[in-house]
Design an enzyme around this catalytic site. Structure first.
Site, PDB file in Angstrom:
ATOM      1  N   LEU A  33     -22.279  16.141 -11.784  1.00 20.86           N
ATOM      2  CA  LEU A  33     -22.781  16.910 -10.644  1.00 20.86           C
ATOM      3  C   LEU A  33     -22.584  18.418 -10.838  1.00 20.86           C
ATOM      4  O   LEU A  33     -22.497  19.166  -9.857  1.00 20.86           O
ATOM      5  CB  LEU A  33     -22.159  16.425  -9.319  1.00 20.86           C
ATOM      6  CG  LEU A  33     -22.379  14.941  -8.970  1.00 20.86           C
ATOM      7  CD1 LEU A  33     -21.819  14.615  -7.575  1.00 20.86           C
ATOM      8  CD2 LEU A  33     -23.866  14.561  -9.007  1.00 20.86           C
ATOM      9  N   THR A 115     -37.007  17.917 -26.312  1.00 23.27           N
ATOM     10  CA  THR A 115     -37.787  18.994 -25.695  1.00 23.27           C
ATOM     11  C   THR A 115     -38.734  19.669 -26.680  1.00 23.27           C
ATOM     12  O   THR A 115     -38.471  19.696 -27.896  1.00 23.27           O
ATOM     13  CB  THR A 115     -36.825  20.069 -25.133  1.00 23.27           C
ATOM     14  OG1 THR A 115     -37.559  21.260 -24.818  1.00 23.27           O
ATOM     15  CG2 THR A 115     -35.750  20.453 -26.123  1.00 23.27           C
ATOM     16  N   TYR A 139     -30.573  26.597 -26.808  1.00 20.27           N
ATOM     17  CA  TYR A 139     -30.923  25.377 -26.071  1.00 20.27           C
ATOM     18  C   TYR A 139     -31.722  24.435 -26.978  1.00 20.27           C
ATOM     19  O   TYR A 139     -31.347  23.269 -27.183  1.00 20.27           O
ATOM     20  CB  TYR A 139     -31.719  25.728 -24.802  1.00 20.27           C
ATOM     21  CG  TYR A 139     -32.417  24.538 -24.198  1.00 20.27           C
ATOM     22  CD1 TYR A 139     -31.672  23.484 -23.658  1.00 20.27           C
ATOM     23  CD2 TYR A 139     -33.809  24.435 -24.199  1.00 20.27           C
ATOM     24  CE1 TYR A 139     -32.317  22.367 -23.128  1.00 20.27           C
ATOM     25  CE2 TYR A 139     -34.452  23.324 -23.671  1.00 20.27           C
ATOM     26  CZ  TYR A 139     -33.692  22.297 -23.139  1.00 20.27           C
ATOM     27  OH  TYR A 139     -34.328  21.194 -22.634  1.00 20.27           O
ATOM     28  N   LYS A 143     -30.597  20.758 -28.778  1.00 20.05           N
ATOM     29  CA  LYS A 143     -31.350  19.507 -28.575  1.00 20.05           C
ATOM     30  C   LYS A 143     -31.828  18.949 -29.922  1.00 20.05           C
ATOM     31  O   LYS A 143     -31.826  17.729 -30.139  1.00 20.05           O
ATOM     32  CB  LYS A 143     -32.545  19.767 -27.653  1.00 20.05           C
ATOM     33  CG  LYS A 143     -32.170  19.948 -26.190  1.00 20.05           C
ATOM     34  CD  LYS A 143     -31.883  18.596 -25.549  1.00 20.05           C
ATOM     35  CE  LYS A 143     -31.714  18.674 -24.053  1.00 20.05           C
ATOM     36  NZ  LYS A 143     -31.722  17.349 -23.413  1.00 20.05           N
ATOM     37  N   PHE A 167     -42.725  18.613 -22.631  1.00 21.46           N
ATOM     38  CA  PHE A 167     -43.302  19.960 -22.565  1.00 21.46           C
ATOM     39  C   PHE A 167     -43.019  20.476 -21.140  1.00 21.46           C
ATOM     40  O   PHE A 167     -41.866  20.567 -20.770  1.00 21.46           O
ATOM     41  CB  PHE A 167     -44.764  19.917 -23.031  1.00 21.46           C
ATOM     42  CG  PHE A 167     -44.811  19.859 -24.549  1.00 21.46           C
ATOM     43  CD1 PHE A 167     -44.310  18.761 -25.248  1.00 21.46           C
ATOM     44  CD2 PHE A 167     -45.259  20.936 -25.290  1.00 21.46           C
ATOM     45  CE1 PHE A 167     -44.257  18.735 -26.647  1.00 21.46           C
ATOM     46  CE2 PHE A 167     -45.230  20.925 -26.686  1.00 21.46           C
ATOM     47  CZ  PHE A 167     -44.728  19.832 -27.354  1.00 21.46           C
ATOM     48  N   PHE A 204     -45.017  36.738 -15.913  1.00 15.45           N
ATOM     49  CA  PHE A 204     -44.378  37.346 -17.070  1.00 15.45           C
ATOM     50  C   PHE A 204     -45.357  37.514 -18.228  1.00 15.45           C
ATOM     51  O   PHE A 204     -45.509  36.618 -19.048  1.00 15.45           O
ATOM     52  CB  PHE A 204     -43.197  36.482 -17.535  1.00 15.45           C
ATOM     53  CG  PHE A 204     -42.145  36.240 -16.473  1.00 15.45           C
ATOM     54  CD1 PHE A 204     -41.804  37.235 -15.560  1.00 15.45           C
ATOM     55  CD2 PHE A 204     -41.469  35.021 -16.392  1.00 15.45           C
ATOM     56  CE1 PHE A 204     -40.816  37.018 -14.593  1.00 15.45           C
ATOM     57  CE2 PHE A 204     -40.486  34.797 -15.434  1.00 15.45           C
ATOM     58  CZ  PHE A 204     -40.162  35.804 -14.531  1.00 15.45           C
TER      59      PHE A 204
HETATM   60  N1  UDP Z   1     -43.386  32.092 -15.628  1.00 11.42           N
HETATM   61  C1  UDP Z   1     -43.803  33.185 -14.858  1.00 11.42           C
HETATM   62  N2  UDP Z   1     -43.111  33.465 -13.718  1.00 11.42           N
HETATM   63  C2  UDP Z   1     -42.035  32.715 -13.296  1.00 11.42           C
HETATM   64  C3  UDP Z   1     -41.642  31.620 -14.085  1.00 11.42           C
HETATM   65  C4  UDP Z   1     -42.331  31.337 -15.249  1.00 11.42           C
HETATM   66  O1  UDP Z   1     -44.764  33.876 -15.195  1.00 11.42           O
HETATM   67  O2  UDP Z   1     -41.455  33.047 -12.246  1.00 11.42           O
HETATM   68  C5  UDP Z   1     -44.148  31.761 -16.849  1.00 11.42           C
HETATM   69  C6  UDP Z   1     -43.308  31.707 -18.114  1.00 11.42           C
HETATM   70  O3  UDP Z   1     -43.238  32.985 -18.708  1.00 11.42           O
HETATM   71  C7  UDP Z   1     -44.083  30.696 -18.959  1.00 11.42           C
HETATM   72  C8  UDP Z   1     -44.697  29.754 -17.925  1.00 11.42           C
HETATM   73  O4  UDP Z   1     -44.645  30.449 -16.685  1.00 11.42           O
HETATM   74  O5  UDP Z   1     -45.127  31.341 -19.628  1.00 11.42           O
HETATM   75  C9  UDP Z   1     -43.919  28.456 -17.776  1.00 11.42           C
HETATM   76  O6  UDP Z   1     -42.546  28.783 -17.635  1.00 11.42           O
HETATM   77  P1  UDP Z   1     -41.453  27.724 -17.211  1.00 11.42           P
HETATM   78  O7  UDP Z   1     -40.149  28.467 -17.124  1.00 11.42           O
HETATM   79  O8  UDP Z   1     -41.903  26.993 -16.002  1.00 11.42           O
HETATM   80  O9  UDP Z   1     -41.431  26.689 -18.409  1.00 11.42           O
HETATM   81  P2  UDP Z   1     -41.243  26.893 -19.994  1.00 11.42           P
HETATM   82  O10 UDP Z   1     -42.624  26.841 -20.575  1.00 11.42           O
HETATM   83  O11 UDP Z   1     -40.549  28.195 -20.235  1.00 11.42           O
HETATM   84  O12 UDP Z   1     -40.425  25.720 -20.378  1.00 11.42           O
END
Ligand code: UDP
Length: 316
Positions: A33, A115, A139, A143, A167, A204
């Site tokens: 937890l 992953t 990370y 894995k 994914f 982003f």
């Molecule tokens: N992303 C974004 N804004 C957020 C969170 C994620 O633009 O607040 C983008 C991130 O840069 C990536 C995509 O969304 O390109 C998926 O990100 P997430 O963290 O959900 O999963 P990841 O692909 O990193 O495992």
């Protein structure tokens, strides 16, 4: 079957625990937890609170378990860069303790949550299981190390192991959904805006080599993903370690995901376009042909359904 689910109080582990219990299996969840929630463990499963090091052997020994589904993990990429030891110890160290307990208790069947981060920056798309594994953060490296241990333990100790490489997982299964204290994932963050918990979503990066400049990811509904675990359990074979990608073979851009969230929630969801997030590849899309050919698995629920179910869960 009698099944031990490590990390069964977390997002994906709790959904799979519910699906296993619904399918008539006896489910024991082992979770410390640290990031999971006791109330996420479904009614049909029993929760043992503890770490793998402290409790795995005690739970497994002489209790007639048929197999283990191993979800318990540290899973924040950014945190793994800031504090790699936490990931080597929390992921590799704890997993070794689990595998040792399994050996001593004579339980050799395991389905492991691997992953896409094991592949790192892809050379080509969609990603195949035979592609190079060059993780770009601790990370993913931790894995991948666990996958390597499973390959060895299958060869040396006769483990029957299946690693499923996730994914992007989204959606919810009734009372089981995504509830991270530190939420980094796109869809829950977008839905926080619709819930009024945030004013806008940050996107982003807008200059990626993708059709609209935002990153493309391969989203799979957690219910479809969970279904693959039940198939994988039956696919475990002593002495073999099999690895399957779990994706859909196609992707959505960040902009497209936000647009689906606007449609589903009816909220305008203002977006702010910002800098790239360190370590994000432009496109991550899985080939799922291997698991489709071997186990007949393919995703059935689309992005609309993922967002609809995640939204219903977020409003609970
Ligand atoms: N992303 C974004 N804004 C957020 C969170 C994620 O633009 O607040 C983008 C991130 O840069 C990536 C995509 O969304 O390109 C998926 O990100 P997430 O963290 O959900 O999963 P990841 O692909 O990193 O495992």
């Amino acid at each position: 079957m009698k099944l031990l689910v490590t990390g069964g109080a977390g997002y994906i582990g709790s959904v799979v625990s519910a699906q296993l219990a619904e399918a008539g299996h006896e489910v024991v969840v082992l979770d410390d937890l640290s990031t999971g929630h006791g109330d996420a463990v479904p009614a049909g499963a029993r929760l043992v609170r503890g770490t793998l090091r402290e409790s795995a052997f005690e739970v497994l020994d002489g209790a007639g378990f048929d197999a283990v589904l191993h979800f318990a993990a540290k899973s924040l990429v950014g945190e793994s860069v800031a504090n790699p030891a936490k990931y080597w110890d929390g992921n590799v160290g704890e997993s070794l303790a689990l595998f040792d307990a399994m050996r001593r208790a004579g339980v050799g069947r395991i389905v492991f949550s691997s992953t896409a981060a094991t592949y790192g920056e892809p050379e080509s798309t969609p990603i195949l299981e035979t592609d190079p594994t060059r993780p770009t953060n601790p990370y993913g490296a931790s894995k991948l190390a666990i996958d390597t241990i499973l390959t060895e333990y299958a060869r040396l100790y006769g483990f029957g192991a299946v690693s499923l490489r996730y994914f992007n997982v989204a959606g919810a299964h009734g009372a089981q959904g995504e509830r991270h204290t530190v939420e980094t994932h796109l869809i829950p963050n977008v839905l926080k805006v619709a819930l009024g918990e945030k004013d806008s979503v940050s996107i982003f990066g807008t200059d990626y080599a993708t059709p609209d400049g935002t990153c493309v990811r391969d989203y799979v509904h957690v219910v479809d993903l969970g279904r693959a675990h039940l198939l994988a359990l039956d696919d475990t074979e002593p002495g073999a370690h099999k690895i399957y990608n779990l994706g859909s073979g196609s992707g959505y851009s960040v902009n497209e995901v936000v647009e689906v969230c606007r449609k589903v929630t009816g909220h305008p969801i203002p977006a702010e376009y910002g800098e790239r997030r360190a370590g994000d590849p432009a496109v991550l899309v899985a080939s799922s042909e291997k698991i489709n050919a071997a186990l007949g698995w393919k995703p059935e629920l689309d992005l609309d359904r993922m967002v609809t179910d995640a939204w219903a869960f977020a409003r609970r």
